[in-house]
Design an enzyme around this catalytic site. Structure first.
Site, short mmCIF file in Angstrom:
data_model
loop_
_atom_site.label_atom_id
_atom_site.label_comp_id
_atom_site.label_asym_id
_atom_site.label_seq_id
_atom_site.Cartn_x
_atom_site.Cartn_y
_atom_site.Cartn_z
CE LYS A 1 -4.00 -2.11 1.97
NZ LYS A 1 -4.97 -2.27 3.00
CD GLN B 1 -3.12 -5.03 6.76
OE1 GLN B 1 -3.38 -4.02 6.12
NE2 GLN B 1 -3.43 -6.23 6.32
CG ASP C 1 -9.29 -0.74 5.31
OD1 ASP C 1 -9.05 -1.22 4.20
OD2 ASP C 1 -8.47 -0.75 6.26
N1 GUN Z 1 -6.40 -7.43 6.34
C1 GUN Z 1 -6.73 -8.14 5.21
N2 GUN Z 1 -7.30 -7.35 4.30
C2 GUN Z 1 -7.36 -6.10 4.83
C3 GUN Z 1 -7.85 -4.85 4.35
O1 GUN Z 1 -8.38 -4.71 3.25
N3 GUN Z 1 -7.71 -3.80 5.21
C4 GUN Z 1 -7.17 -3.93 6.45
N4 GUN Z 1 -7.10 -2.85 7.22
N5 GUN Z 1 -6.69 -5.08 6.93
C5 GUN Z 1 -6.79 -6.16 6.11
#
Ligand code: GUN
Length: 283
Positions: A52, A96, A119
Site C-alpha cells: 500500500k 491493518q 477501508d
Molecule cells: N487485512 C486483510 N485485508 C485487509 C484490508 O483490506 N484492510 C485492512 N485494514 N486489513 C486487512
C-alpha cells in the site's frame, strides 16, 4: 480461458489515479496523504502494508507508516487513532487487520473517523454501502468489481455465488454484486461454512468469488463450464522445493478449474495486487 491479470490492471489504475493527483496538485489542491497502522510483525500483514505504501508512492500520495510492537496496549493504539483523526494533513488511514488478540478490533474500527476510514470498515460506512449512499468500499471487493469491469465481464442478471461471509470480503462483496448499478445487478447467493451442498450452488454460478481462506478448496467439479472464477485466497502451503519452504496458493484449485473457467484470477497476481490500489476509492 482468459487469465485475469490483476498486476496489469492495478498498474493501469495507479497510472490513472496518478494523473488525477497531478492535476489536483497543479490546481493548487492538497496532495492526498494516506497513513497505515501496522501492529506486530506478521509477514503477510507487513507485505500488504508495504504494497500500500508503494502504491501511494506510485500515485503521488504522501504516505505515513506507523508501526507498533505486538504488545502495544489498546489504549495507546486508540490514542494514535485519535491523533490521526485530528490531524488535518491525514486524509485517510487504515489499521491493518488482524490485530493481536488483546486488542478489540471492533473497538478500534469504531474509533476511526468514518470520514477517514478508507477501508470502509466503520459501521457507518458499512451502513452507507448497504443503503447505496456514497462511501468508502473495502479494498478487496472494490478491486474485484474493478477487475470485472475492466475485462468487460457482463454481470447484469448473472448469478454470482460468493463463498465466505467475512466483514472484510464476503459480506461487502455480496452487497456490491447485488447493487442496482451497471457494474453489478447480479442475483447473489452468499455461501458459508454452514451452507448445505455448496456444490449445488456453485454449479449454478456464472460468477464464483471464493473468499474462504482454505487452500485449493474449490475444485473443477464445483464449477460450471465457462464460469468466471475470482480467487481471493492467499494461503501458504509447505513446499520443500520453494526457496522459502512454502508457496502461495488460492482457495481455488487453479490447475483443474482453469481448464473449465471462462475467466480466472491466478494466485499470486490476480486479486492481490488490486487490494493495494483500491483503498480509499469510493463508490
Ligand atoms: N487485512 C486483510 N485485508 C485487509 C484490508 O483490506 N484492510 C485492512 N485494514 N486489513 C486487512
Amino acid at each position: 480461458m482468459v487469465l485475469i491479470d490483476g498486476k496489469k490492471i492495478s498498474l493501469e489504475l495507479q497510472a490513472e489515479i496518478a494523473a488525477e493527483v497531478k492535476t489536483l496538485v497543479a490546481n493548487g489542491k492538497k496532495q492526498p496523504h494516506l497513513a497505515a497502522i501496522l501492529v506486530g510483525d506478521d509477514p503477510a500483514s507487513q507485505s500488504y502494508v508495504n504494497n500500500k505504501v508503494k502504491a501511494c508512492l506510485n500515485v503521488g500520495f504522501k504516505s505515513t507508516l506507523v508501526q507498533f510492537e505486538a504488545n502495544i496496549s489498546e489504549q495507546k493504539l486508540l490514542s494514535k487513532i485519535a491523533e490521526l483523526n485530528a490531524d488535518p494533513d491525514i486524509d485517510g488511514y487504515i489499521v491493518q487487520l488482524p490485530l493481536p488478540r488483546h486488542i478489540s478490533e471492533q473497538k478500534i474500527i469504531e474509533s476511526i473517523s468514518p470520514a477517514k476510514d478508507v477501508d470502509g470498515f466503520h459501521p457507518i460506512n458499512v451502513g452507507r454501502l448497504v443503503l447505496n449512499l456514497p462511501t468508502y468500499v473495502s479494498a478487496t471487493p472494490y478491486g474485484i468489481v474493478e477487475l470485472l469491469k475492466r475485462y468487460n465481464i457482463p454481470t447484469e442478471g448473472k448469478h454470482c455465488v460468493v463463498i465466505g461471509r467475512s466483514n472484510i470480503v464476503g459480506s461487502p462483496m455480496s452487497i456490491l454484486m447485488a447493487k442496482n448499478t451497471n457494474l453489478a445487478n447480479c442475483t447473489v447467493t452468499l455461501c458459508h461454512s454452514k451452507t448445505k451442498d455448496l456444490k449445488y450452488h456453485t454449479l449454478q454460478a456464472d460468477i464464483v468469488i471464493a473468499a474462504i481462506g482454505r487452500p485449493n478448496f474449490v475444485t473443477a467439479d464445483m464449477i460450471k463450464e465457462g464460469a468466471v472464477v475470482i480467487d481471493v485466497g492467499i494461503n501458504r502451503i509447505d513446499d520443500d522445493t520453494a526457496p522459502k519452504g512454502f508457496k502461495l496458493v488460492g482457495d481455488v484449485k487453479f490447475d483443474e478449474v482453469s481448464k473449465k473457467a471462462g475467466f480466472i484470477t491466478p494466485v499470486p497476481g490476480g486479486v492481490g495486487p488490486m487490494t493495494a490500489t483500491t483503498p480509499g476509492l469510493s463508490n
